[in-house]
Design a protein around this motif. Structure first.
Motif, PDB file in Angstrom:
ATOM      1  N   ILE A   1       0.857  -1.186   0.000  1.00  0.00           N
ATOM      2  CA  ILE A   1       0.000   0.000   0.000  1.00  0.00           C
ATOM      3  C   ILE A   1       0.898   1.243   0.000  1.00  0.00           C
ATOM      4  O   ILE A   1       2.105   1.136   0.232  1.00  0.00           O
ATOM      5  CB  ILE A   1      -0.962   0.038   1.213  1.00  0.00           C
ATOM      6  CG1 ILE A   1      -0.173   0.149   2.521  1.00  0.00           C
ATOM      7  CG2 ILE A   1      -1.876  -1.185   1.223  1.00  0.00           C
ATOM      8  CD1 ILE A   1      -1.044   0.399   3.741  1.00  0.00           C
ATOM      9  N   SER A   2       0.307   2.388  -0.240  1.00  0.00           N
ATOM     10  CA  SER A   2       1.114   3.602  -0.356  1.00  0.00           C
ATOM     11  C   SER A   2       1.273   4.305   0.993  1.00  0.00           C
ATOM     12  O   SER A   2       0.404   4.218   1.869  1.00  0.00           O
ATOM     13  CB  SER A   2       0.469   4.562  -1.354  1.00  0.00           C
ATOM     14  OG  SER A   2      -0.807   4.966  -0.904  1.00  0.00           O
ATOM     15  N   LEU A   3       2.393   5.007   1.119  1.00  0.00           N
ATOM     16  CA  LEU A   3       2.637   5.854   2.280  1.00  0.00           C
ATOM     17  C   LEU A   3       3.142   7.205   1.757  1.00  0.00           C
ATOM     18  O   LEU A   3       4.176   7.269   1.090  1.00  0.00           O
ATOM     19  CB  LEU A   3       3.676   5.220   3.204  1.00  0.00           C
ATOM     20  CG  LEU A   3       3.920   5.956   4.530  1.00  0.00           C
ATOM     21  CD1 LEU A   3       4.215   4.967   5.656  1.00  0.00           C
ATOM     22  CD2 LEU A   3       5.088   6.930   4.405  1.00  0.00           C
ATOM     23  N   CYS A   4       2.387   8.248   2.035  1.00  0.00           N
ATOM     24  CA  CYS A   4       2.712   9.582   1.513  1.00  0.00           C
ATOM     25  C   CYS A   4       3.255  10.469   2.632  1.00  0.00           C
ATOM     26  O   CYS A   4       2.657  10.563   3.712  1.00  0.00           O
ATOM     27  CB  CYS A   4       1.457  10.224   0.917  1.00  0.00           C
ATOM     28  SG  CYS A   4       1.740  11.866   0.233  1.00  0.00           S
ATOM     29  N   ILE A   5       4.396  11.109   2.375  1.00  0.00           N
ATOM     30  CA  ILE A   5       4.944  12.093   3.310  1.00  0.00           C
ATOM     31  C   ILE A   5       4.263  13.422   3.032  1.00  0.00           C
ATOM     32  O   ILE A   5       4.425  14.007   1.959  1.00  0.00           O
ATOM     33  CB  ILE A   5       6.470  12.224   3.147  1.00  0.00           C
ATOM     34  CG1 ILE A   5       7.154  10.897   3.506  1.00  0.00           C
ATOM     35  CG2 ILE A   5       7.013  13.353   4.014  1.00  0.00           C
ATOM     36  CD1 ILE A   5       8.646  10.892   3.237  1.00  0.00           C
ATOM     37  N   ASP A   6       3.491  13.890   3.984  1.00  0.00           N
ATOM     38  CA  ASP A   6       2.687  15.089   3.783  1.00  0.00           C
ATOM     39  C   ASP A   6       3.561  16.343   3.835  1.00  0.00           C
ATOM     40  O   ASP A   6       4.637  16.352   4.436  1.00  0.00           O
ATOM     41  CB  ASP A   6       1.586  15.177   4.854  1.00  0.00           C
ATOM     42  CG  ASP A   6       0.348  15.891   4.340  1.00  0.00           C
ATOM     43  OD1 ASP A   6       0.447  16.573   3.300  1.00  0.00           O
ATOM     44  OD2 ASP A   6      -0.711  15.775   4.984  1.00  0.00           O
ATOM     45  N   ALA A   7       3.065  17.412   3.225  1.00  0.00           N
ATOM     46  CA  ALA A   7       3.773  18.688   3.224  1.00  0.00           C
ATOM     47  C   ALA A   7       3.435  19.472   4.478  1.00  0.00           C
ATOM     48  O   ALA A   7       2.316  19.406   4.983  1.00  0.00           O
ATOM     49  CB  ALA A   7       3.400  19.500   1.982  1.00  0.00           C
ATOM     50  N   GLU A   8       4.419  20.228   4.964  1.00  0.00           N
ATOM     51  CA  GLU A   8       4.199  21.071   6.139  1.00  0.00           C
ATOM     52  C   GLU A   8       4.742  22.473   5.861  1.00  0.00           C
ATOM     53  O   GLU A   8       4.770  22.911   4.708  1.00  0.00           O
ATOM     54  CB  GLU A   8       4.839  20.420   7.366  1.00  0.00           C
ATOM     55  CG  GLU A   8       4.211  19.055   7.684  1.00  0.00           C
ATOM     56  CD  GLU A   8       4.721  18.436   8.967  1.00  0.00           C
ATOM     57  OE1 GLU A   8       4.366  18.923  10.052  1.00  0.00           O
ATOM     58  OE2 GLU A   8       5.490  17.450   8.871  1.00  0.00           O
ATOM     59  N   GLU A   9       5.168  23.182   6.900  1.00  0.00           N
ATOM     60  CA  GLU A   9       5.639  24.553   6.721  1.00  0.00           C
ATOM     61  C   GLU A   9       6.893  24.590   5.848  1.00  0.00           C
ATOM     62  O   GLU A   9       7.662  23.641   5.800  1.00  0.00           O
ATOM     63  CB  GLU A   9       5.929  25.195   8.078  1.00  0.00           C
ATOM     64  CG  GLU A   9       4.723  25.321   8.988  1.00  0.00           C
ATOM     65  CD  GLU A   9       4.438  24.098   9.831  1.00  0.00           C
ATOM     66  OE1 GLU A   9       3.605  24.185  10.741  1.00  0.00           O
ATOM     67  OE2 GLU A   9       5.055  23.032   9.570  1.00  0.00           O
ATOM     68  N   SER A  10       7.110  25.739   5.197  1.00  0.00           N
ATOM     69  CA  SER A  10       8.201  25.848   4.225  1.00  0.00           C
ATOM     70  C   SER A  10       9.567  25.612   4.859  1.00  0.00           C
ATOM     71  O   SER A  10      10.477  25.105   4.191  1.00  0.00           O
ATOM     72  CB  SER A  10       8.166  27.225   3.549  1.00  0.00           C
ATOM     73  OG  SER A  10       8.339  28.258   4.504  1.00  0.00           O
ATOM     74  N   GLU A  11       9.736  25.972   6.153  1.00  0.00           N
ATOM     75  CA  GLU A  11      11.050  25.790   6.772  1.00  0.00           C
ATOM     76  C   GLU A  11      11.382  24.311   6.994  1.00  0.00           C
ATOM     77  O   GLU A  11      12.509  23.970   7.348  1.00  0.00           O
ATOM     78  CB  GLU A  11      11.137  26.554   8.095  1.00  0.00           C
ATOM     79  CG  GLU A  11      10.212  26.075   9.187  1.00  0.00           C
ATOM     80  CD  GLU A  11       8.913  26.869   9.252  1.00  0.00           C
ATOM     81  OE1 GLU A  11       8.338  26.980  10.356  1.00  0.00           O
ATOM     82  OE2 GLU A  11       8.484  27.363   8.189  1.00  0.00           O
TER      83      GLU A  11
END
Length: 845
Positions: free
Chosen positions: A80-90
């Protein structure tokens, strides 16, 4: 998976276990062996480590990579897939480093389920896709990319403005984000061997454009919508227009307590006026507007950024520039700074009194200035001012005052503005001196130089606006009345070691702007930074006979100067006890009564009620109590927590404090640098010994510290529980926090206890009940009240700073009324009828 920004090791471990459980639950229920088509999990890296910050990345990267690798192996087991989510730009750089390491890891070579979310509102979005494509090529895998607009936009704007960075990491117009999204979509669709595109959108125009962009023979992509949103769009579109294309439902899963931050971001993102989701339900919005081409809109705007969102440099308008900062979450900027300061590391300063522009360096009287973090490191030597030096400087300043006072406020302001520009040009050297002389960590040193620059520009602006011209007052006809501000004479400015540049510059620049001559007396511990500051002020045009530096023993120089009637005012920042001594010395003088402008300490409190967000409180408490080693007059000393949440809140604070790093302040990863000197260490030790013997006190936590590994003045943070604030008789200037539990019914008593200490500097309230906020803010007797945030770091012109009672005399530094206290008023009344009649009245129609 809901949950982000773990505060403690326990939080991070809990989130990790929840992720593992979710992967297993989804994997065991999967009925298709295709990671691109089966269900998957999206996670946030900030939930997997309590210190997921750029400054700590060198320390935590391997630990975080190991956790992620374990999660990936579990996902690989079920395909199955595992996605690394986006967070703050820093945090973008860190996430890309970890993504690359995972995708290139041989143990994951037979699994294509690793995904990454990319935010189109970030100006780096296309560059991120270039990076991901390169990783895909090198790893020989197709990468699942989730393309979204982004959900932290407002906080990105605020953070960038606060840090004074050159530009924003995000677009300031939604139409620019929309165009970037389509450009990214085009790139994703054109690289079918390297990307499996996932388009997160609820916008019908975006949906239609992607369908048009996609080649009919494209091997596969998908749309994604949030659970509960865009259902009617996708029900129609998938069934009628794109029957062969999948739509994944992005559903939040987790505890109710973790839902709020996520929900607020979703509401802000999709409830904004410019949002398609908002506009599609507005009958006043025409179809043509709703589905307008964002590229055509951007062209019509000539690609200009949003006019209501000025660059960080310009947030204060045309009257003054914001000070320029440095982004220490940017690896290139940090690396460049490390290279630039090498030239200063070999430098040894020789400083002494500066009188009439001449440096008095008596080699027979030099005292070593040592780095408080490395006592073997002598960074320079200082020659202290003698009584003769001080009186000579006073005589020259007294003679120079009249001429300087007669210089227009406009011209005086130009000198300050020039000095601000020079400080900005030499920021790196000043930052270095603050680190090695005052023990400042890098972020604090940057902030201090910026504050000094802001003081110069702010007081220059006030001088031009308020002190430059005669102001006409209202009155009866036949008479003109004017008020004008003049300098008082010679000001003695006595600054502290904890803000040896910002407060030094703040006092001196205010006195100069108001037309006074100045004797500047820096703290004994920090003469080098003061010496450099005075040289810069002279270079900027401040006459050398107007501004003089007299480093040395405060008590000795104070006894020499304060009783002298040629001193027309004293600006002092330091302890309450010293301020009272100065006050008595001034009061005992014959001659004019002169002002004492004093900023002193406080028994600063924070009240946390049962409605507060525990994670927010934890973060704000650690910053307020332990930032700068607790060596700020605004620092939190006494924390009141409502009993209903006290057990959980105290545990979270103590666990989070365990992660604080004590060490050399020149290292980016250091949270807490040294205490300033041995006398301060002795004072803190004495307090801990005394309070440990108190039966009404209990040591809750002490940050671990191996004393054998340090050769400096280091002292670990302590957290005590006490019963009453009255157990503390005076401010303890260092990293010691005292916690008191209270019952809801005792709230008024708590407020009275705080007020009855006699101090009144800073106060923080953590509550989500508006009536409670209004009531307590009104009742508390302090100079600065902070709601649902930390209580340190007041910004010039935005949060004027200063206390009342035992905490200071006012007016507030960095505020609109400060310069007037350095001035004296003159009123001129003119009888315009003295020449024979009221011409103005007689000539009325």
């Amino acid at each position: 998976m809901l949950g982000e920004s773990a505060c403690t090791v326990e939080d991070a471990e809990e989130y990790f276990n929840l992720y593992m459980h979710a992967i297993k639950a989804i994997g065991e229920s999967a009925d298709i062996n295709d990671c691109f088509k089966s269900q998957g999990v999206s996670i946030k890296l900030s939930s997997l480590h309590s210190r997921y910050e750029f400054s700590q990345f060198g320390n935590i990267a391997e630990e975080l990579r190991a956790k992620l690798l374990e999660l990936c192996h579990e996902a690989k087991k079920y395909n199955i897939s595992l996605c690394i989510d986006a967070e703050e730009s820093e945090r973008l750089e860190m996430s890309l480093v970890l993504f690359e390491q995972l995708r290139l890891d041989e143990s994951l070579s037979e699994w294509e389920g690793l995904g990454l979310a990319v935010q189109a509102y970030q100006k780096r979005a296309l560059s991120v896709l270039d990076f991901v494509e390169d990783v895909a090529i090198r790893s020989k895998h197709k990468v699942m990319v989730r393309l979204v607009k982004g959900a932290y936009w407002d906080s990105e704007i605020k953070r960038t403005q606060e840090l004074g960075l050159i530009g924003y990491p995000v677009f300031t117009r939604k139409s620019h984000t929309d165009v970037c999204y389509l450009a990214c979509a085009q790139k994703l669709l054109s690289k079918e061997n390297h990307f499996y595109p996932c388009f997160g959108t609820h916008n019908a125009y975006t949906f239609a454009t992607i369908i048009e962009l996609a080649d009919k023979n494209h091997p596969g992509f998908e749309f994604q919508r949030l659970h509960g949103m865009g259902k009617s769009l996708y029900d129609y579109a998938i069934s009628e227009l794109a029957t062969s294309i999948n739509c994944r439902i992005y559903a939040p899963v987790g505890k109710h307590s973790d839902l709020l931050p996520y929900l607020i971001r979703r509401l802000l993102e999709n409830g904004a006026n410019s949002s398609f989701v908002n506009q599609v339900n507005d009958s006043d919005v025409k179809i043509e507007e709703l589905v307008s081409d964002p590229l055509e809109k951007v062209k019509s705007l000539e690609y200009e950024p949003h006019p209501s969102i000025p660059l960080p440099r310009d947030i204060f308008g045309e009257e003054r520039k914001n000070s320029l900062g440095m982004d220490i979450s940017d690896s290139i900027a940090v690396s460049q700074f490390a290279n630039d300061i090498r030239e200063f590391s070999e430098k040894k300063w020789q400083v002494g009194p500066i009188i009439d522009g001449e440096s008095f360096l008596d080699s027979a009287e030099f005292t070593e200035v040592v780095n408080p973090a490395h006592l073997e490191n002598v960074i320079g030597e200082v020659s202290s001012a003698t009584s003769a030096h001080a009186l000579n400087a006073l005589e020259i300043a007294h003679s120079a005052f009249t001429k300087w006072q007669n210089v227009s406020a406009e011209e005086r302001a130009k000198c300050l503005e020039k000095a601000a520009d020079l400080l900005e040009e030499r920021m790196k050297e000043l930052i270095y001196i603050l680190i090695v002389e005052a023990g400042k960590i890098l972020s604090d040193a940057i902030a201090e130089v910026r504050e000094a620059i802001d003081f110069l520009r702010y007081y220059a602006m006030i001088a031009k606006n308020e002190l430059n011209d005669w102001k006409k007052l209202s009155g009866p006809t036949g008479e003109d009345n004017f008020i004008f501000f003049e300098g008082r004479g010679v000001f003695l400015c006595i600054s502290p070691w904890n803000f040896p540049l910002a407060i030094f510059i703040g006092q001196v620049s205010a006195a100069l702007a108001a037309g006074n001559a100045v004797l500047a007396k820096p703290a004994e511990q920090t003469p080098i930074i003061a010496y450099e500051a005075v040289k810069i002020l002279h270079e900027a045009g401040i006459p050398k006979n107007v501004l003089h530096l007299i480093p040395g023993d405060g008590w000795y120089l104070g006894k020499t100067l304060v009783p002298d009637n040629r001193i027309s005012g004293v600006a002092f920042t330091g302890s309450t006890q010293t301020a009272q001594i100065i006050n008595r010395m001034l009061a005992s003088r014959d001659g004019p009564i002169v002002p004492l402008i004093a900023e002193t300490g406080g028994l600063n409190a924070m009240i946390v009620d049962s409605s507060a967000l525990l994670e927010q409180v934890t973060k704000d408490v650690l910053i307020s109590a332990f930032r700068s080693g607790g060596q700020r007059c605004s620092a939190l000393r006494v924390l009141f927590i409502q009993e209903d949440i006290a057990e959980k809140q105290v545990k979270m604070i103590c666990n989070a404090a365990q992660e604080l790093k004590i060490g050399d302040p020149i290292q980016l990863s250091t949270d807490i640098g040294p205490i300033i000197d041995k006398a301060s260490i002795d004072m803190l030790t004495k307090h801990t010994e005394k309070i440990s013997r108190d039966e009404d006190s209990n040591l809750l936590f002490k940050v671990p510290m191996d004393t054998n590994s340090y050769n400096g003045y280091f002292f670990p943070p302590y957290i005590y529980e006490i019963q009453k604030i009255s157990q503390l008789k005076q401010e303890v200037f260092g990293p010691i926090l005292h916690i008191i539990r209270f019952n809801k019914s005792q709230l008024n008593e708590v407020i009275s206890d705080i007020n009855n200490t006699g101090y009144g500097l800073t106060f923080s309230l953590q509550s989500r009940v508006q009536s409670q906020i209004a009531l307590i803010s009104k009742k508390i007797s302090v100079g600065n009240v902070y709601i649902n945030r930390n209580q340190i770091g007041a910004a010039v012109g935005t949060q004027p700073f200063g206390g009342r009672g035992l905490s200071g005399t006012g007016p507030k530094a960095g505020g609109p009324n400060y310069l007037q206290r350095f001035s004296i008023e003159k009123v001129v009344s003119v009888n315009t009828t003295a020449c024979g009649g009221n011409i103005k009245l007689a000539c009325l129609d």
